[in-house]
Design a protein around this motif. Sequence first.
Motif, PDB file in Angstrom:
ATOM      1  N   SER A 126      35.793  25.076   5.437  1.00 35.06           N
ATOM      2  CA  SER A 126      36.505  25.441   6.660  1.00 35.06           C
ATOM      3  C   SER A 126      37.932  24.914   6.670  1.00 35.06           C
ATOM      4  O   SER A 126      38.825  25.517   7.269  1.00 35.06           O
ATOM      5  CB  SER A 126      35.759  24.911   7.889  1.00 35.06           C
ATOM      6  N   ARG A 127      38.146  23.788   6.035  1.00 37.11           N
ATOM      7  CA  ARG A 127      39.492  23.209   5.980  1.00 37.11           C
ATOM      8  C   ARG A 127      40.446  24.084   5.175  1.00 37.11           C
ATOM      9  O   ARG A 127      41.654  24.005   5.325  1.00 37.11           O
ATOM     10  CB  ARG A 127      39.427  21.811   5.370  1.00 37.11           C
ATOM     11  N   LYS A 128      39.862  24.936   4.328  1.00 35.55           N
ATOM     12  CA  LYS A 128      40.667  25.811   3.476  1.00 35.55           C
ATOM     13  C   LYS A 128      40.676  27.249   3.972  1.00 35.55           C
ATOM     14  O   LYS A 128      41.743  27.882   4.057  1.00 35.55           O
ATOM     15  CB  LYS A 128      40.133  25.754   2.052  1.00 35.55           C
ATOM     16  N   LEU A 129      39.495  27.775   4.312  1.00 38.59           N
ATOM     17  CA  LEU A 129      39.368  29.193   4.662  1.00 38.59           C
ATOM     18  C   LEU A 129      39.415  29.464   6.165  1.00 38.59           C
ATOM     19  O   LEU A 129      39.692  30.591   6.576  1.00 38.59           O
ATOM     20  CB  LEU A 129      38.057  29.758   4.093  1.00 38.59           C
ATOM     21  N   GLY A 130      39.112  28.451   6.977  1.00 38.62           N
ATOM     22  CA  GLY A 130      38.989  28.670   8.419  1.00 38.62           C
ATOM     23  C   GLY A 130      37.523  28.656   8.810  1.00 38.62           C
ATOM     24  O   GLY A 130      36.648  28.994   8.005  1.00 38.62           O
ATOM     25  N   ASN A 131      37.241  28.275  10.063  1.00 37.72           N
ATOM     26  CA  ASN A 131      35.858  28.062  10.470  1.00 37.72           C
ATOM     27  C   ASN A 131      35.037  29.341  10.531  1.00 37.72           C
ATOM     28  O   ASN A 131      33.970  29.442   9.911  1.00 37.72           O
ATOM     29  CB  ASN A 131      35.808  27.322  11.801  1.00 37.72           C
ATOM     30  N   TRP A 132      35.513  30.348  11.279  1.00 37.98           N
ATOM     31  CA  TRP A 132      34.721  31.572  11.406  1.00 37.98           C
ATOM     32  C   TRP A 132      34.755  32.391  10.123  1.00 37.98           C
ATOM     33  O   TRP A 132      33.828  33.146   9.829  1.00 37.98           O
ATOM     34  CB  TRP A 132      35.182  32.409  12.595  1.00 37.98           C
ATOM     35  N   GLN A 133      35.804  32.194   9.332  1.00 35.46           N
ATOM     36  CA  GLN A 133      35.889  32.929   8.075  1.00 35.46           C
ATOM     37  C   GLN A 133      34.823  32.466   7.083  1.00 35.46           C
ATOM     38  O   GLN A 133      34.278  33.279   6.329  1.00 35.46           O
ATOM     39  CB  GLN A 133      37.279  32.747   7.454  1.00 35.46           C
ATOM     40  N   VAL A 134      34.490  31.178   7.085  1.00 35.58           N
ATOM     41  CA  VAL A 134      33.499  30.662   6.138  1.00 35.58           C
ATOM     42  C   VAL A 134      32.130  31.300   6.373  1.00 35.58           C
ATOM     43  O   VAL A 134      31.519  31.850   5.458  1.00 35.58           O
ATOM     44  CB  VAL A 134      33.394  29.123   6.245  1.00 35.58           C
ATOM     45  N   ILE A 135      31.636  31.219   7.599  1.00 32.79           N
ATOM     46  CA  ILE A 135      30.316  31.780   7.867  1.00 32.79           C
ATOM     47  C   ILE A 135      30.345  33.302   7.711  1.00 32.79           C
ATOM     48  O   ILE A 135      29.371  33.913   7.263  1.00 32.79           O
ATOM     49  CB  ILE A 135      29.806  31.370   9.270  1.00 32.79           C
ATOM     50  N   GLY A 147      27.556  30.480  16.894  1.00 34.53           N
ATOM     51  CA  GLY A 147      27.396  29.035  16.890  1.00 34.53           C
ATOM     52  C   GLY A 147      28.138  28.368  15.751  1.00 34.53           C
ATOM     53  O   GLY A 147      28.710  27.279  15.908  1.00 34.53           O
ATOM     54  N   PHE A 148      28.177  29.017  14.589  1.00 32.25           N
ATOM     55  CA  PHE A 148      28.840  28.436  13.428  1.00 32.25           C
ATOM     56  C   PHE A 148      30.356  28.411  13.578  1.00 32.25           C
ATOM     57  O   PHE A 148      31.021  27.588  12.946  1.00 32.25           O
ATOM     58  CB  PHE A 148      28.445  29.207  12.161  1.00 32.25           C
ATOM     59  N   VAL A 149      30.904  29.306  14.363  1.00 36.24           N
ATOM     60  CA  VAL A 149      32.349  29.295  14.593  1.00 36.24           C
ATOM     61  C   VAL A 149      32.755  27.954  15.194  1.00 36.24           C
ATOM     62  O   VAL A 149      33.711  27.305  14.751  1.00 36.24           O
ATOM     63  CB  VAL A 149      32.754  30.457  15.524  1.00 36.24           C
ATOM     64  N   PHE A 150      32.017  27.523  16.226  1.00 31.68           N
ATOM     65  CA  PHE A 150      32.314  26.240  16.869  1.00 31.68           C
ATOM     66  C   PHE A 150      31.887  25.065  15.993  1.00 31.68           C
ATOM     67  O   PHE A 150      32.584  24.055  15.903  1.00 31.68           O
ATOM     68  CB  PHE A 150      31.609  26.163  18.221  1.00 31.68           C
ATOM     69  N   TRP A 151      30.724  25.191  15.349  1.00 29.18           N
ATOM     70  CA  TRP A 151      30.175  24.070  14.601  1.00 29.18           C
ATOM     71  C   TRP A 151      31.032  23.709  13.395  1.00 29.18           C
ATOM     72  O   TRP A 151      31.377  22.532  13.193  1.00 29.18           O
ATOM     73  CB  TRP A 151      28.750  24.404  14.163  1.00 29.18           C
TER      74      TRP A 151
END
Length: 287
Positions: free
Chosen positions: A171-180, A225-229
């Motif tokens: 997430s630090r590289k791709l973004g939070n919602w982008q990872v999931i 949920g994964f966007v926030f988590w």
Amino acid sequence: MNKATNGWMNGFLGVLIFSGSLPATRLAVADFDPLFLTVCRAAIAGVLAGALLFIFRQQRPVRSDIVPLLVVAFGVVVGFPLLTALALQYVTSAHAIIFIGLLPLSTAIFGVLRGGERPRPSFWIFSAAGSFLVAGFALIQNGESSPIGDAFMLASIIVCGLGYAEGARLSRKLGNWQVISWALVLSLPLMLPLSFYYTPDSWADIGDPALFSLAYVSLFSMLIGFVFWYRGLAQGGIAAVGQLQLLQPFFGLLLAAMILNEKVSPALIAVNIAVVLCVAAARRFAR
């Protein structure tokens, strides 16, 4: 508001959403086969994730990101949903929720292995104490416990902790919602055909609770949920924010009692309180 505070707030929202996952899964497996539930929820979320990536024109991951994304998919798209669905055929959601008490320790261990974090020794003492309480309670249960169900839940906690830590790192590289979203898209070529293959022969006997539960675990548990988590884990630290998962049993037990009319024993509540106290102490030494 500083980055760490934002991390805790986002992590709390993620936990709140995830709290409905096990009760919803329990309702869904009453009418759906666990394999169908697993692949269908991933397929629905994968189609939506692909649409979001296309609409917002997100750059594709580089080759070095593919294996980590597959690890995320293995842990949280396939592993945890399938193993919990199998477990909930043998145990109640109230009993399964107690195993969530092991998730912070699992997430923290993989946070060290994969994220390079280094919590203080005191953190591990309190985290281990909470985990031993969970394991001990599960072992002494009779009527509600099942060796098969408990084994499935334990395996689900291990793969989920791996998926959480790997996703937070990415997430630090791709973004939070982008990872999931990318993890769901990568799993879509397998999940979509399997969802058609395992589709029930008849939907006439599928009740509304199971359908609503399928919608919840597909949209909220699998994607929103994964966007926030992942945002919370990336902002506040995997080991530190991961301790918020100990709030999930309280919310989950409340939902299990309200929606499923499952019995929540005083001993179960007492164990949860003790575990949360251990985690509150562990949080002080997470960094």
